[in-house]
Design a protein around this motif. Structure first.
Motif, PDB file in Angstrom:
ATOM      1  N   LYS A   1       0.931  -1.311   0.198  1.00 45.57           N
ATOM      2  CA  LYS A   1      -0.008  -0.085  -0.071  1.00 45.57           C
ATOM      3  C   LYS A   1       0.973   1.125   0.013  1.00 45.57           C
ATOM      4  O   LYS A   1       0.657   2.239  -0.538  1.00 45.57           O
ATOM      5  N   LEU A   2       1.898   1.341   0.819  1.00 45.68           N
ATOM      6  CA  LEU A   2       2.804   2.323   1.020  1.00 45.68           C
ATOM      7  C   LEU A   2       3.482   2.626  -0.508  1.00 45.68           C
ATOM      8  O   LEU A   2       3.499   3.907  -0.995  1.00 45.68           O
ATOM      9  N   MET A   3       3.938   1.580  -1.051  1.00 42.56           N
ATOM     10  CA  MET A   3       4.652   1.594  -2.495  1.00 42.56           C
ATOM     11  C   MET A   3       3.796   2.022  -3.555  1.00 42.56           C
ATOM     12  O   MET A   3       4.093   2.907  -4.468  1.00 42.56           O
ATOM     13  N   LEU A   4       2.344   1.644  -3.363  1.00 41.79           N
ATOM     14  CA  LEU A   4       1.384   2.156  -4.396  1.00 41.79           C
ATOM     15  C   LEU A   4       1.218   3.444  -4.287  1.00 41.79           C
ATOM     16  O   LEU A   4       0.990   4.147  -5.470  1.00 41.79           O
ATOM     17  N   ILE A   5       1.217   4.288  -2.957  1.00 46.36           N
ATOM     18  CA  ILE A   5       1.051   5.682  -2.892  1.00 46.36           C
ATOM     19  C   ILE A   5       2.194   6.382  -3.535  1.00 46.36           C
ATOM     20  O   ILE A   5       2.030   7.370  -4.364  1.00 46.36           O
ATOM     21  N   VAL A   6       3.373   5.986  -3.351  1.00 42.78           N
ATOM     22  CA  VAL A   6       4.616   6.565  -3.523  1.00 42.78           C
ATOM     23  C   VAL A   6       4.945   6.393  -5.216  1.00 42.78           C
ATOM     24  O   VAL A   6       5.054   7.511  -5.766  1.00 42.78           O
ATOM     25  N   THR A   7       4.318   5.063  -5.678  1.00 43.99           N
ATOM     26  CA  THR A   7       4.853   4.986  -7.073  1.00 43.99           C
ATOM     27  C   THR A   7       3.685   5.690  -7.996  1.00 43.99           C
ATOM     28  O   THR A   7       4.412   6.233  -8.718  1.00 43.99           O
ATOM     29  N   SER A   8       2.783   5.973  -7.521  1.00 45.41           N
ATOM     30  CA  SER A   8       1.709   6.740  -8.107  1.00 45.41           C
ATOM     31  C   SER A   8       2.056   7.971  -8.482  1.00 45.41           C
ATOM     32  O   SER A   8       1.832   8.473  -9.267  1.00 45.41           O
ATOM     33  N   THR A   9       2.391   8.684  -7.314  1.00 47.37           N
ATOM     34  CA  THR A   9       3.017   9.875  -7.119  1.00 47.37           C
ATOM     35  C   THR A   9       4.172  10.228  -8.142  1.00 47.37           C
ATOM     36  O   THR A   9       4.112  11.183  -8.908  1.00 47.37           O
ATOM     37  N   ILE A  10       4.819   9.197  -8.229  1.00 48.57           N
ATOM     38  CA  ILE A  10       5.995   9.447  -8.993  1.00 48.57           C
ATOM     39  C   ILE A  10       5.869   9.379 -10.339  1.00 48.57           C
ATOM     40  O   ILE A  10       6.124  10.196 -11.377  1.00 48.57           O
ATOM     41  N   THR A  11       4.929   8.258 -10.613  1.00 48.85           N
ATOM     42  CA  THR A  11       4.614   8.151 -12.172  1.00 48.85           C
ATOM     43  C   THR A  11       3.857   9.421 -12.810  1.00 48.85           C
ATOM     44  O   THR A  11       3.886   9.768 -13.740  1.00 48.85           O
ATOM     45  N   ILE A  12       2.866   9.857 -11.825  1.00 47.18           N
ATOM     46  CA  ILE A  12       2.163  10.950 -12.149  1.00 47.18           C
ATOM     47  C   ILE A  12       3.085  12.246 -12.518  1.00 47.18           C
ATOM     48  O   ILE A  12       2.844  12.967 -13.600  1.00 47.18           O
ATOM     49  N   ILE A  13       4.294  12.299 -11.749  1.00 47.89           N
ATOM     50  CA  ILE A  13       5.109  13.480 -11.931  1.00 47.89           C
ATOM     51  C   ILE A  13       5.782  13.455 -13.436  1.00 47.89           C
ATOM     52  O   ILE A  13       5.859  14.344 -14.063  1.00 47.89           O
ATOM     53  N   PHE A  14       6.193  12.177 -13.441  1.00 47.73           N
ATOM     54  CA  PHE A  14       6.827  12.061 -15.034  1.00 47.73           C
ATOM     55  C   PHE A  14       6.143  11.954 -15.950  1.00 47.73           C
ATOM     56  O   PHE A  14       6.302  12.644 -17.066  1.00 47.73           O
ATOM     57  N   LEU A  15       4.909  11.425 -15.888  1.00 51.33           N
ATOM     58  CA  LEU A  15       3.782  11.384 -16.980  1.00 51.33           C
ATOM     59  C   LEU A  15       3.177  12.974 -17.342  1.00 51.33           C
ATOM     60  O   LEU A  15       3.509  13.433 -18.540  1.00 51.33           O
ATOM     61  N   PHE A  16       2.976  13.666 -16.208  1.00 45.34           N
ATOM     62  CA  PHE A  16       2.622  15.279 -16.303  1.00 45.34           C
ATOM     63  C   PHE A  16       3.360  15.918 -16.897  1.00 45.34           C
ATOM     64  O   PHE A  16       3.276  16.962 -17.734  1.00 45.34           O
ATOM     65  N   SER A  17       4.992  15.761 -16.357  1.00 51.36           N
ATOM     66  CA  SER A  17       5.944  16.770 -17.055  1.00 51.36           C
ATOM     67  C   SER A  17       6.269  16.474 -18.401  1.00 51.36           C
ATOM     68  O   SER A  17       6.404  17.146 -19.231  1.00 51.36           O
ATOM     69  N   SER A  18       6.256  15.113 -18.844  1.00 49.73           N
ATOM     70  CA  SER A  18       6.340  14.847 -20.267  1.00 49.73           C
ATOM     71  C   SER A  18       5.218  15.259 -21.009  1.00 49.73           C
ATOM     72  O   SER A  18       5.475  15.910 -22.154  1.00 49.73           O
ATOM     73  N   ILE A  19       4.169  15.078 -20.501  1.00 50.31           N
ATOM     74  CA  ILE A  19       2.752  15.577 -21.442  1.00 50.31           C
ATOM     75  C   ILE A  19       3.086  17.328 -21.557  1.00 50.31           C
ATOM     76  O   ILE A  19       2.881  17.941 -22.711  1.00 50.31           O
ATOM     77  N   ASN A  20       3.404  17.799 -20.429  1.00 45.44           N
ATOM     78  CA  ASN A  20       3.510  19.191 -20.449  1.00 45.44           C
ATOM     79  C   ASN A  20       4.440  19.730 -21.493  1.00 45.44           C
ATOM     80  O   ASN A  20       4.410  20.657 -22.226  1.00 45.44           O
ATOM     81  N   ILE A  21       5.702  19.057 -21.650  1.00 44.00           N
ATOM     82  CA  ILE A  21       6.662  19.351 -22.560  1.00 44.00           C
ATOM     83  C   ILE A  21       5.927  19.310 -24.067  1.00 44.00           C
ATOM     84  O   ILE A  21       6.392  19.851 -24.881  1.00 44.00           O
TER      85      ILE A  21
END
Length: 398
Positions: A144-164
């Motif tokens: 559960k802990l890794m799910l929260i952390v992983t989701s946050t990191i994945t969203i950061i990379f995805l949104f940063s890439s889409i923004n570019i």
């Protein structure tokens, strides 16, 4: 293991998988490959992600056919016999003697910027201490802990890439010719991006049924591929400073500004720790299942393979000392780990060829076996000799 420990669902198991599979690779490989071969990296990534997806499905299916702490080695035992089960186990264990220390050193490099007077090996040791205590946590809570952390990191990379990609005004794709040697080296380099799927089976005892494991593998493979694809597209098409090498910092700066450096350092360490949790935790379970000694087979009340975990921890401390005194380098550790990982993967793929009926996964396993064997031939001669020696020892031993 009692049923009370089988509490990972598809989402929490995915949380345990995605971050570690992305791991240090997502931090190092996209910018490194782009700086080496430019936009040609799009082609390399397209190939490796397709192969990685097949690789994930093959090992996911093997784990569902033969669940248990022994992971894919249980399938190997059924298909090829006890000797090859031990051999593939030895290869994976040897890989995890070296690989996690390389990951520790990568994590420590991001921390050293804030502690310049502290040696890399000391910082790596403290990163492992954090990892060790996380591994003592009940696996369901850790998922559960890794799910929260992983989701946050994945969203950061995805949104940063889409923004570019959305803020890029002119899309141009200039692909220059590269030599066969550059192509081969690039391919070997990005192999690190698909390492990890072979230890998923070691967590199959932590889920309630095979459907959960299958869903988690498919979902995780999709998310991992999506992150790499969008990051690579953003790096290749984004409007970045052309006078210097690309840095991953460029990707998140438009959104996070002055906080980008601390965010990237934090993400890098979390991903590295996630990788350590997957590999060290998975191989600890494998060692426990082999029942080599009473010490290595000891399990805590929380279901943690504490005996094997402590043995691996001692090995990591010794290895860090060897690195500190320059007997080993980061390059050595990666080369050693990759060689054993590939050897282990080849046996797993041969297992799949024997067990699977005709279909895309069987033919995919055949293709990957040939490809991985070719990659293995580029390994260090010492690694090749060690791999062959382990094969000979296991095969000849009665």
């Amino acid at each position: 293991m009692s049923k009370q420990h089988k509490k990972l669902n598809a989402l929490t198991l995915s949380g345990l998988i995605i971050g570690p599979i992305l791991g240090s690779g997502v931090i190092l490989l996209p910018p490194m490959l782009y700086n080496m071969i430019g936009n040609y990296s799009l082609i390399i990534w397209a190939i490796i992600l397709l192969l990685g997806f097949i690789f994930a499905l093959v090992f996911g299916k093997l784990a569902t056919l033969y669940p248990g702490d022994g992971g894919v080695s249980l399938a190997t035992k059924a298909a090829l016999g006890k000797k090859y089960q031990l051999l593939t186990s030895f290869y994976l264990i040897c890989a995890v003697f070296f690989g996690p220390v390389a990951v520790l050193l990568i994590a420590a490099k991001f921390i050293q910027e804030y502690f310049p007077n502290t040696s890399l090996e000391v910082l790596a040791f403290f990163v492992y201490v954090i990892t060790y205590f996380l591994l003592l946590i009940r696996i369901s809570f850790l998922g559960k802990l890794m799910l929260i952390v992983t989701s946050t990191i994945t969203i950061i990379f995805l949104f940063s890439s889409i923004n570019i990609l959305f803020t890029t005004e002119h899309f141009s794709l200039n692909i220059h010719n590269i030599s066969f040697e550059e192509f081969g080296y690039s391919f070997i380099l990005v192999f690190w991006a698909i390492v990890g799927w072979e230890v998923i089976g070691n967590y199959s005892n932590e889920v309630e049924n095979s459907i959960t494991l299958t869903k988690a593998v498919v979902f995780s493979a999709i998310i991992v591929s999506l992150v790499y694809i969008l990051m690579t597209l953003a790096i290749c098409f984004g409007e970045f400073p052309k006078e210097e090498e690309f840095k991953l910092l460029f990707l998140i700066e438009p959104i996070f500004g002055k906080y980008s450096n601390i965010i990237l350092s934090t993400i890098s360490n979390i991903l590295c720790i996630g990788t350590l949790i997957l590999f060290v935790g998975g191989v600890s379970r494998l060692i426990t299942s082999l029942q080599l000694t009473k010490i290595s087979s000891k399990v805590s009340k929380n279901g943690v393979p504490i005996g094997a975990l402590n043995i691996l921890s001692i090995i990591y401390i010794i290895t860090l000392f060897l690195v500190y005194f320059d007997y080993l380098t980061l390059d050595n550790l990666v080369a050693f780990a990759d060689g054993f990982f590939i050897a282990n993967a080849i046996i797993g793929l041969i297992t799949a060829i024997v067990l699977f009926d005709r279909g895309i996964l069987k033919y995919g396993a055949i293709f990957l076996t040939l490809l991985f064997f070719a990659i293995l031939l580029f390994s260090n001669i010492f690694i090749l000799i060690t791999i062959f020696a382990l094969f000979a020892f296991t095969y000849l031993k009665k």
